[in-house]
Motif scaffolding. Structure first.
Motif, PDB file in Angstrom:
ATOM      1  N   GLU A   1       0.829  -1.199   0.000  1.00  0.00           N
ATOM      2  CA  GLU A   1       0.000   0.000   0.000  1.00  0.00           C
ATOM      3  C   GLU A   1       0.867   1.255   0.000  1.00  0.00           C
ATOM      4  O   GLU A   1       0.519   2.263  -0.630  1.00  0.00           O
ATOM      5  CB  GLU A   1      -0.925  -0.001   1.216  1.00  0.00           C
TER       6      GLU A   1
ATOM      7  N   ARG B   1       1.871   1.889  -3.581  1.00  0.00           N
ATOM      8  CA  ARG B   1       0.723   2.292  -4.396  1.00  0.00           C
ATOM      9  C   ARG B   1       0.338   3.741  -4.113  1.00  0.00           C
ATOM     10  O   ARG B   1       0.023   4.504  -5.039  1.00  0.00           O
ATOM     11  CB  ARG B   1      -0.459   1.344  -4.151  1.00  0.00           C
ATOM     12  N   ARG B   2       0.369   4.138  -2.844  1.00  0.00           N
ATOM     13  CA  ARG B   2       0.057   5.527  -2.500  1.00  0.00           C
ATOM     14  C   ARG B   2       1.118   6.481  -3.050  1.00  0.00           C
ATOM     15  O   ARG B   2       0.806   7.564  -3.543  1.00  0.00           O
ATOM     16  CB  ARG B   2      -0.041   5.691  -0.980  1.00  0.00           C
TER      17      ARG B   2
END
Length: 498
Positions: free
Chosen positions: A8, A11-12
């Motif tokens: 994550e 991805r951020r």
């Protein structure tokens, strides 16, 4: 899927990074994979999985190099093959004050954005050579870029002796390979056409141990230094943690202590940022020992205030136990070795202003039951200087009563500025960016010299993004320069049609 980001965090971060997103996806993909030298199986397997997912030919050779091959675009079938080249491994430098529990063998890098730069939390970023891998994968993934046949060669363990390049057989590459674009440089708007050769240097000395009656074990720790690349940054004269500790401890020699253990450094080609020395001091002299070491540390902070702007972090603390210390004689011999061991330029180029021609950096240690070894890397761009390096290091070895080992020698890369590939690279840069690129040679070991020795009919260049402080937790990559690199490589490929 092998081509997707797994965390994550990444991805951020990708959402925050500018175009070209494909480039930054692959750079972040690299940060998710632990890949320090000697620990590259996972990145190699991931690259193979990506090739399978895309339906591209790939192969892994006996030296653990991997290549992925993409057929030529329509109209480029008769053009010579272009090799895009990067390396799998990174130097796993680590700042435990920022990321205390980091295990570089199993845990990923934590990338972050710092203004105009991509950085990491407490570890080296791995832009060296994650950006090379990312650039190649972004091109292989794209179906609209016109290009000759491409083979992406990703070599094993470049950072610890160029073992993949050394073990590469010429037959592993495509028969029509003519041009090698190395993606391992660290200066934007610059074209590297030459590099230094290198060799591993090790001095081993015999040791004996004897206990000290009423001895108090202490840990003397130095950390927080700038470190950096032992070739590219050698002219900056940054502090070597081993040499600082040797100087501090020799100042307290009259207290009667002996050395029990010494450790530090992170890689053969990285200037040591930290060093821990375990010593055993006679109980009556502990206070005097501490005072003398602290006094010299303050003096060193003044000497190195320019090279080490964040200071020299010294800790002296008691230990519950320690190994039996070395004899006083052998303790002194080890400190004498560190006083003599080079970590600086040995000769500057007379032809190219500001270029280091020859250097030696002593950066690691190894212990056995009955020996101590100091390890380093010598570099030179002039073959005749190997004669001087060998004599210099043999003289030091003789003075400390040790034995010298020189292994893994690899060739330098002589510039050929008139090659077609060099001319195309310069012309495309001028067209794309409206200015000429800087043409230079580097005091570091690029794999081009090894490839050209095996493939004498090939031409090579090396380019890259702007990367600062490689091989250290301060490593950063300028975000805008990543896009510029990708556009430059694409333009070069397009112009190699005929």
């Amino acid at each position: 899927m092998a081509t997707e980001l797994q965390t994550e965090r990444c991805r951020r971060l990708l959402e925050q990074l500018p175009e070209p997103k494909a480039l930054w996806k692959w750079m972040l993909w690299c940060t998710e994979i632990p890949r320090t030298s000697g620990n590259t199986a996972q990145i190699r397997n991931k690259l193979a999985a990506v090739a399978k997912e895309w339906g591209l030919e790939y192969a892994i050779d006996a030296a653990k190099n991997i290549k992925i091959v993409k057929p030529a675009s329509p109209g480029y079938e008769s053009a010579p093959t272009v090799c895009l080249q990067a390396h799998q491994d990174i130097v796993g430098a680590h700042d435990p004050s920022v990321r205390p529990t980091y295990d570089m063998m199993t845990e990923p890098v934590w990338p972050i954005i710092k203004g105009e730069w991509l950085a990491s939390e407490g570890t080296s970023l791995g832009a060296d050579d994650g950006m090379g891998i990312a650039t190649a994968l972004a091109i292989l993934e794209n179906k609209t870029i016109p290009h000759p046949k491409i083979e992406f060669l990703c070599t094993e363990d470049e950072e610890v002796g160029t073992t993949g390049a050394q073990g590469l057989e010429a037959s592993f590459l495509c028969p029509k390979t003519k041009y090698i674009i190395n993606l391992d440089s660290e200066d934007k708007n610059a074209l590297c056409l030459g590099s230094a050769g290198g060799a591993n240097i090790a001095i081993s000395i015999p040791i004996k141990r004897e206990p000290i009656v009423d001895g108090v074990p202490l840990l003397v720790s130095v950390s927080g230094l700038s470190g950096g690349h032992s070739g590219v940054d050698i002219h900056l004269h940054r502090a070597n943690a081993f040499k600082l500790v040797a100087r501090m401890l020799l100042s307290a020699w009259d207290t009667g202590f002996s050395l029990a253990h010494l450790t530090g450094g992170s890689a053969r080609n990285a200037i040591p940022r930290a060093c821990d020395a375990t010593v055993v001091v006679p109980a009556a002299n502990v206070d005097k020992f501490k005072a003398e070491v602290i006094a010299v540390s303050k003096m060193l902070e003044m000497e190195y205030q320019t090279q080490e702007p964040t200071g020299i972090h010294l800790v002296i603390k008691p230990l519950d136990t320690a190994p039996i210390p070395l004899t006083r004689q052998h303790s002194r011999t080890i400190f004498n070795l560190w006083k003599l061991a080079p970590c600086h330029p040995m000769r500057m180029s007379a032809e190219i202003s500001g270029l280091v021609e020859t250097s030696m950096a002593t950066t690691l240690v190894e212990w056995t039951e009955d020996s101590f070894k100091a390890i380093g890397l010598a570099r030179t761009s002039r073959d005749s200087q190997w004669h001087e390096i060998e004599q210099h290091m043999q003289a030091i070895t003789d003075l400390v009563g040790g034995s010298l080992s020189i292994t893994g020698k690899y060739p330098g890369w002589l510039p050929v500025p008139t090659s077609r590939l060099a001319k195309v690279a310069q012309a495309t840069h001028s067209t794309l960016f409206g200015k000429a690129c800087r043409v230079y040679a580097i005091h570091a070991g690029l794999e081009c010299g090894i490839f050209l020795e095996k493939l004498p009919n090939c031409e090579a260049i090396s380019i890259g993004p702007e990367v600062k402080n490689p091989h250290s937790p301060s490593e950063i990559c300028e975000i805008a320069s990543g896009a510029e690199l990708l556009h430059w490589v694409v333009a070069i490929l397009k112009d190699l049609q005929n």
